[in-house]
Design an enzyme around this catalytic site. Sequence first.
Site, PDB file in Angstrom:
ATOM      1  N   ASP A  33       0.723  -1.176  -0.074  1.00  0.00           N
ATOM      2  CA  ASP A  33       0.101   0.118  -0.040  1.00  0.00           C
ATOM      3  C   ASP A  33       0.804   1.270   0.218  1.00  0.00           C
ATOM      4  O   ASP A  33       1.919   1.100   0.629  1.00  0.00           O
ATOM      5  CB  ASP A  33      -0.778   0.038   1.274  1.00  0.00           C
ATOM      6  CG  ASP A  33      -2.175  -0.594   1.296  1.00  0.00           C
ATOM      7  OD1 ASP A  33      -2.844  -0.416   0.191  1.00  0.00           O
ATOM      8  OD2 ASP A  33      -2.913  -0.134   2.311  1.00  0.00           O
TER       9      ASP A  33
ATOM     10  N   GLN B 283      -9.967   6.525  -8.234  1.00  0.00           N
ATOM     11  CA  GLN B 283     -10.827   7.083  -7.097  1.00  0.00           C
ATOM     12  C   GLN B 283     -12.016   7.707  -7.912  1.00  0.00           C
ATOM     13  O   GLN B 283     -12.541   7.065  -8.900  1.00  0.00           O
ATOM     14  CB  GLN B 283     -10.079   8.068  -6.205  1.00  0.00           C
ATOM     15  CG  GLN B 283      -9.028   7.555  -5.616  1.00  0.00           C
ATOM     16  CD  GLN B 283      -9.410   6.929  -4.358  1.00  0.00           C
ATOM     17  OE1 GLN B 283     -10.586   6.652  -4.027  1.00  0.00           O
ATOM     18  NE2 GLN B 283      -8.516   6.136  -3.655  1.00  0.00           N
TER      19      GLN B 283
ATOM     20  N   GLY C  56     -11.011   3.418  -2.555  1.00  0.00           N
ATOM     21  CA  GLY C  56     -11.866   4.193  -2.078  1.00  0.00           C
ATOM     22  C   GLY C  56     -13.385   3.754  -1.938  1.00  0.00           C
ATOM     23  O   GLY C  56     -14.604   4.224  -1.770  1.00  0.00           O
TER      24      GLY C  56
ATOM     25  N   ASP D 126      -7.537  -7.630  -0.984  1.00  0.00           N
ATOM     26  CA  ASP D 126      -7.059  -7.488   0.125  1.00  0.00           C
ATOM     27  C   ASP D 126      -8.144  -7.183   1.347  1.00  0.00           C
ATOM     28  O   ASP D 126      -9.018  -6.320   0.827  1.00  0.00           O
ATOM     29  CB  ASP D 126      -5.907  -6.738   0.306  1.00  0.00           C
ATOM     30  CG  ASP D 126      -6.112  -5.408   0.581  1.00  0.00           C
ATOM     31  OD1 ASP D 126      -6.563  -4.468  -0.139  1.00  0.00           O
ATOM     32  OD2 ASP D 126      -5.982  -4.859   1.840  1.00  0.00           O
TER      33      ASP D 126
END
Lengths: 376, 376
Positions: free
Chosen positions: A92, A194, A221, A271
């Site tokens: 990340d 996003q 998001g 994930d």
Amino acid sequence: MEFTLVHTDPKSDARAGSFETAHGTVQTPVFMPVGTLGSVKGVPPRALHEDVKADIILGNTYHLYLRPGTDVVEAAGGLQRFSQWNGPILTDSGGYQVFSLADRCTLTEEGAEFRSHIDGSKHMFTPESVVDTQRALGSDIMMVLDECPAADVSKAYARESNELTLRWAERARTHYEKTTSPHGHEQALFGIVQGVTYPEVRRESARALVDLDFPGYAIGGLSVGESHKDMYDMVEVVAPLLPEHKPRYLMGVGTPENLLENVARGVDMFDCVMPTRNGRNGTLFTTQGRMNIKNAQFANDHTPIDPGLEAYVSQTFTKAYLRHLQKSNEILGLQIASQQNLAFYCWLMREARKAILENRFMAWKDAILPQITQRI
Amino acid sequence: MEFTLVHTDPKSDARAGSFETAHGTVQTPVFMPVGTLGSVKGVPPRALHEDVKADIILGNTYHLYLRPGTDVVEAAGGLQRFSQWNGPILTDSGGYQVFSLADRCTLTEEGAEFRSHIDGSKHMFTPESVVDTQRALGSDIMMVLDECPAADVSKAYARESNELTLRWAERARTHYEKTTSPHGHEQALFGIVQGVTYPEVRRESARALVDLDFPGYAIGGLSVGESHKDMYDMVEVVAPLLPEHKPRYLMGVGTPENLLENVARGVDMFDCVMPTRNGRNGTLFTTQGRMNIKNAQFANDHTPIDPGLEAYVSQTFTKAYLRHLQKSNEILGLQIASQQNLAFYCWLMREARKAILENRFMAWKDAILPQITQRI
């Protein structure tokens, strides 16, 4: 990073694929256990390989940058050597954590200034610096720095935020091309779509990122408070705009049902902390359904936790034993439940892949969902 | 239970022996990891077998009686099946816990009445009932109910207490003969020598218990606050009075140095929470010395935790990684440290046994002690 699209389901957008990394092959769809601080909570790397059968795991740039510090992981030879998980790792960018976890985060065109949630020290993340950090961590897949707005922001804010995220993505892409891994292996960089729950903004985001030609794309998001319907709708908007021959990663998702519904919509990678976090709290995901192992009904249930899985913990320990360990706050209870849930999530993705390859994904999904989501 | 005295060291009272149980052979001297509630904290049974290489582990009657309840463990087929540790198990009688942990314990000739430390419920342990409970738990070695007085009681109290313990031992011995395991395997019952730090009372205790002809003998009531010298002195008083061809178990001891000093005085068996408890707090026992893994000096130490041990955790993980996990409160840090320390304790006893068999125990002890007790 080469993604091979092996097969697409004729009755849905579900895909079976694979990609190579310097630390091994990943077969998709895939679930990636979360190892925020460089360890999947309660699960040694040997068990991740042999029992959970994970193909790839996650690390987190924000957390590792603060603790133990990027320099320590780099000196160890990268996160694989540091943690002794020798398979592929995705990190990340830390964008989400900077905005959700750090103190007093200030956003500028340059980047995000924040104070550590641990000691209050001041730090700055820029699109370039998080690439550098991830280069040093040595992850096989790096993520761009993005802003992840809350689920309830206005369309105007969503668009403004997305435009910043896109400018950051371009800077990250440029910096990525100019840098190499200090550990000598290939590292891919994924862009992050996003746009909150605004289809128009999502489309703008996806198209602009595709123009930047990333090795893979994440949908970010989501799973931040919106409804499941909104999540599925956004994936339906975005997935068709993404290149067919690049992997698609839906960040932070989700329940077993979420995974299968999004596989049907063309997502390849997932994930989520749910299997480990819920496991630590007593919720077990099994091939036979979902259970709260602390319930009295399991006090004398001396059958294996999950006869349907091959994993050591699933076959070896009984429901009565695991209930006892969890009721007594024994560490081993956290370990067993975490491994069971991760083994289940990885099994579910392997089964999905098989079903896709055999042109029976939707029928399999409709049959398995009532079974694995029922309360037992 | 047959104890074979294989060899006695010519220069000390150190002994190498072995005994058979229904669940396997135990080679002595031996360290027994403590699995109070039916799990060795943080260590799955597979790792206990393969990495720690434990011969035998402990369970605790007081704790298991309260949670999950004797009936649950009995229904599972005994503690071995319940926990899936399929090797030998010794269970504490619970006497020590009743007096140290339970609420409002009242001692009578009949037994000990107490309230659960968990829910305040009222219970009674008698010499007979704890044999019954341990029969149901299915441990290979059961312990008699005893009173374990504090280190600072008067000689008069020590003697009075010991006389009660002896009357209880006789009742336990009688009840033991009249009962059998519901699980169909042999269970031994050990007597426990008490007497605080009064040599005379210790001698009375040992002689009376030897008359009762137990399959094995424990030395209890030490490692409860007395000095190391007092501990060694008491073992020197008691050990020569115990039968040569029965195992001797020093309860709740101790540091690596305590173990070797007591092996030299003829003790065969040990248990202690120190390796797991200290491990969880960051103290590591290694073949190269003792360390606090949280110290800054290990932040960039990318060497294995303990190159001198074969265990997976000792060879696989680095000091820098373990330090990071422990500083970050990651569960895996507890697991790794616990396994390292237990592997070390079991290794130490195997090395002691080798040295005894080769007539070099005292020289080995004098050489190894400075090495393993030094601070690094």
